[in-house]
Design an enzyme around this catalytic site. Structure first.
Site, mmCIF file in Angstrom:
data_model
loop_
_atom_site.group_PDB
_atom_site.id
_atom_site.type_symbol
_atom_site.label_atom_id
_atom_site.label_comp_id
_atom_site.label_asym_id
_atom_site.label_seq_id
_atom_site.Cartn_x
_atom_site.Cartn_y
_atom_site.Cartn_z
ATOM 1 N N ASP A 41 -6.109 2.788 -8.179
ATOM 2 C CA ASP A 41 -7.593 3.174 -7.640
ATOM 3 C C ASP A 41 -8.615 4.680 -7.631
ATOM 4 O O ASP A 41 -8.421 5.411 -7.308
ATOM 5 C CB ASP A 41 -7.783 2.764 -5.842
ATOM 6 C CG ASP A 41 -9.128 2.398 -5.189
ATOM 7 O OD1 ASP A 41 -9.724 3.152 -5.649
ATOM 8 O OD2 ASP A 41 -9.039 2.351 -4.046
ATOM 9 N N GLY B 131 -10.446 -5.166 6.473
ATOM 10 C CA GLY B 131 -10.640 -5.410 7.690
ATOM 11 C C GLY B 131 -11.389 -6.921 8.335
ATOM 12 O O GLY B 131 -11.852 -7.767 7.299
ATOM 13 N N SER C 101 0.738 -1.044 -0.252
ATOM 14 C CA SER C 101 -0.271 -0.431 0.334
ATOM 15 C C SER C 101 1.128 1.094 -0.074
ATOM 16 O O SER C 101 2.280 0.644 0.394
ATOM 17 C CB SER C 101 -1.129 0.210 1.360
ATOM 18 O OG SER C 101 -0.404 0.443 2.611
ATOM 19 N N ASP D 112 -0.495 -1.646 -4.058
ATOM 20 C CA ASP D 112 -2.196 -1.857 -3.817
ATOM 21 C C ASP D 112 -2.859 -0.533 -3.808
ATOM 22 O O ASP D 112 -2.214 0.505 -2.733
ATOM 23 C CB ASP D 112 -2.078 -2.519 -2.112
ATOM 24 C CG ASP D 112 -3.421 -3.239 -2.193
ATOM 25 O OD1 ASP D 112 -4.038 -3.695 -2.811
ATOM 26 O OD2 ASP D 112 -3.708 -3.360 -0.895
ATOM 27 N N ASN E 49 -6.993 -10.770 -2.261
ATOM 28 C CA ASN E 49 -5.971 -9.803 -1.296
ATOM 29 C C ASN E 49 -5.996 -10.608 -0.112
ATOM 30 O O ASN E 49 -7.269 -10.082 -0.057
ATOM 31 C CB ASN E 49 -6.374 -8.162 -1.356
ATOM 32 C CG ASN E 49 -5.924 -8.282 -3.271
ATOM 33 O OD1 ASN E 49 -5.727 -8.412 -3.633
ATOM 34 N ND2 ASN E 49 -5.573 -6.640 -3.171
HETATM 35 P P1 13P Z 1 -7.710 -7.361 3.977
HETATM 36 O O1 13P Z 1 -6.676 -6.548 5.084
HETATM 37 O O2 13P Z 1 -9.154 -7.425 4.095
HETATM 38 O O3 13P Z 1 -7.524 -8.657 4.001
HETATM 39 O O4 13P Z 1 -7.720 -7.003 3.004
HETATM 40 C C1 13P Z 1 -6.792 -6.835 2.322
HETATM 41 C C2 13P Z 1 -6.855 -5.891 0.710
HETATM 42 O O5 13P Z 1 -7.485 -6.518 -0.136
HETATM 43 C C3 13P Z 1 -5.949 -5.401 0.146
HETATM 44 O O6 13P Z 1 -6.265 -4.635 -0.615
#
Ligand code: 13P
Length: 287
Positions: A105, A178, A49, A84, A229
């Protein structure tokens, strides 16, 4: 081997399995994911990220670390290094830094601006032999400061973005970053099915992989999801194993405070989570 995500995802979509994207935060995370992919003979995507990139001092540091680690650890399975939830500027920085894949995004923009910027970044990434992911309809919850409302994507808008030549498409289908709340309505397979019917061969991406029940993961793969992901689940396993080590007083025994010892249980826990996900997604032995 550092590669773009294009071929591994085409193979996954055709073979009805999904490649895991595991987000990385530091050296331990990167090493744990790479070693597990090699042990499982699985392709893998390292997700970074913008926040994690900054934390690791910048995208150049991340690219240099990943490339060197692939070499030093003799990692021969296909590995993609992927931004990401990138901003327009973040995507450009990752192209320069030597990533092999980016996600733009544009889900918070209007569809026309999303189309315009995605189109420009498709050209830029392909000129640099990189793959690109786009997003339509937002993923609920928060991913490192990027907050989404979680509305389902409009399949027609998905087709518009897919037709720009992106290599993978993230579409909101009720998924959330999350932990999932107890009253979560589940994934909208109806939306996913309409998207796949309109976008055909396009590998679809399921964000928010943490906490989705196994049967929903399998159904999503059967409806065209080829990349999943996972971020929070590795963080939870790492934190849990580290807490147990400290609560047992292990850091106070001998040289138990040595960071290489202190971080070892968390490192092993990440490896176990990644292995479990690769088995569930069906990517084991597919390198
Ligand atoms: P989680 O943190 O819910 O596993 O999602 C990860 C994600 O989609 C990163 O882009």
């Amino acid at each position: 081997m550092l590669v773009s995500a294009t071929e591994m995802l085409k193979k996954a979509k055709a073979g009805h399995y999904a490649v895991g994207q595991f987000n990385i935060n530091n050296l331990e995370w990167t090493k744990a994911v790479l070693l597990t992919a090699q042990e499982q003979n699985s392709p893998v995507i390292l997700g970074v990220s913008e926040g994690a990139g900054k934390y690791m001092t910048g995208f150049k540091t991340v690219a240099a670390m990943v490339k060197a680690m692939i070499e030093e650890l003799n990692i021969t399975v296909p590995v993609a290094l992927h931004l990401d939830h990138g901003t327009y500027e973040g995507c450009k920085k990752c192209v320069e830094a030597g990533f092999s894949s980016i996600m733009f995004d544009g889900s918070s923009l209007g569809i026309d601006e999303n189309v315009e910027k995605t189109k420009e970044l498709v050209a830029l990434s392909h000129e640099n032999n990189m793959s690109i992911e786009a997003e339509v309809g937002s993923i609920g919850g928060e991913e490192d400061g990027v907050v989404g409302m979680g509305e389902c994507a409009d399949p027609q808008e998905c087709k518009k973005i897919a037709d720009l030549g992106v290599d993978m498409l993230a579409a909101g289908i009720g998924n959330i970053h999350g932990k999932y709340p107890a009253n979560w309505a589940g994934l909208s397979f109806e939306t996913l099915d309409s998207i796949q019917q309109l976008t055909g061969e396009m590998p679809l991406v399921l964000h928010g992989g943490t906490g989705i029940p196994d049967d929903m993961i399998k159904k999503a793969i059967s409806l065209g999801v080829a990349k999943i992901n996972v971020n929070t689940e590795c963080q939870l396993s790492f934190a849990d194993a580290t807490r147990k080590y400290i609560e047992a007083g292990n850091d106070l025994q001998g040289k138990g405070f040595d960071p290489r010892k202190l971080l070892a249980p968390g490192f092993e826990a990440i490896k176990a989570t990644v292995k479990e996900k690769m088995e569930l997604f069906g990517s084991v032995g597919k390198a």
